[in-house]
Design an enzyme around this catalytic site. Sequence first.
Site, short mmCIF file in Angstrom:
data_model
loop_
_atom_site.label_atom_id
_atom_site.label_comp_id
_atom_site.label_asym_id
_atom_site.label_seq_id
_atom_site.Cartn_x
_atom_site.Cartn_y
_atom_site.Cartn_z
N ASP A 143 31.84 5.63 15.98
CA ASP A 143 32.38 4.55 15.16
C ASP A 143 31.43 3.35 15.12
O ASP A 143 30.39 3.33 15.78
CB ASP A 143 33.76 4.15 15.69
N GLY A 168 22.70 5.94 28.58
CA GLY A 168 21.66 6.94 28.75
C GLY A 168 21.13 6.94 30.16
O GLY A 168 21.12 5.92 30.85
N GLU A 191 32.47 1.07 28.08
CA GLU A 191 31.15 1.49 28.51
C GLU A 191 31.30 2.55 29.60
O GLU A 191 31.97 2.32 30.61
CB GLU A 191 30.34 0.32 29.07
#
Length: 276
Positions: A143, A168, A191
């Site tokens: 999104d 990452g 997160e």
Amino acid sequence: MSDIEKIINDAWENKDQVSQNSDQALKDAINQVISDLDSGKSRVAEKIDGEWLTHQHLKKAIMLSFRIHGMETLAGPYSSWRDKSNILKGKTAGWGDKEFEQAGFRMVPNSPVRKGSFIGKNVVLMPCFVNIGAYIDQGTMMDTFSRAGSCCQIGKNCHISAGSGVGGVLEPAQALPTVIEDNVFLGAMSEVVEGVIVGEGSVLSMGMYIGQSTKIVNRSTGEIIYGKIPPYSVVVPGTLPDKKNPSGPSLSCAIIIKQVDEKTRSKTSINDLLRE
């Protein structure tokens, strides 16, 4: 061990000597890895016999790729950009109708997607960012302003809501990247980072912040775990007081308020699952 894997591993032992002047065989091996990641032929991590495993040589190849490529400038109508030439122009640079039809995903304007990332069929990319090495499986929605970090693995039919980030993990090479398994809903402005695994079918409320040091508390049992959300968990943010100093500041945690089976998950809306 494949020839490419051996070439990459040998080069890694002397990575400080890898440069734009390195042997062509090494350059070819690195570029082949990036191409295979881009097409989905290879992926940095995959689930084998129920466990997520990292293919270290693929991560090493990504990191070495920055050493064999120089900087390049790309000029646009209102700005210019400067980055390593292997990723500057992006995954879809120069694509037309044919390439997009073959790839089978939808990508709206202002969605930087770096070469070396894989996007599955029927994925929808709203204005988002996808970094090198990321793998996004079919049917997933990224999104608006969501982020897929280097080498993260996002499964089928997930919804990564607006403003959320899947972190990452490029270094160290042996570290498992962040993993979002199939059919996960990640709420807005959340997160998930540091190689955390979110199990299949889980629903995470908005504003979740989960790293390896985050306490994940099962409200029903009191059990505390780290680093992995069990499958089909419904998770909301919460706080835990300091047992030694109850009047002191509390630390944030993730609270599993319930776990549901796949049948219940398929029949229940996201909002219903998050309600008490």
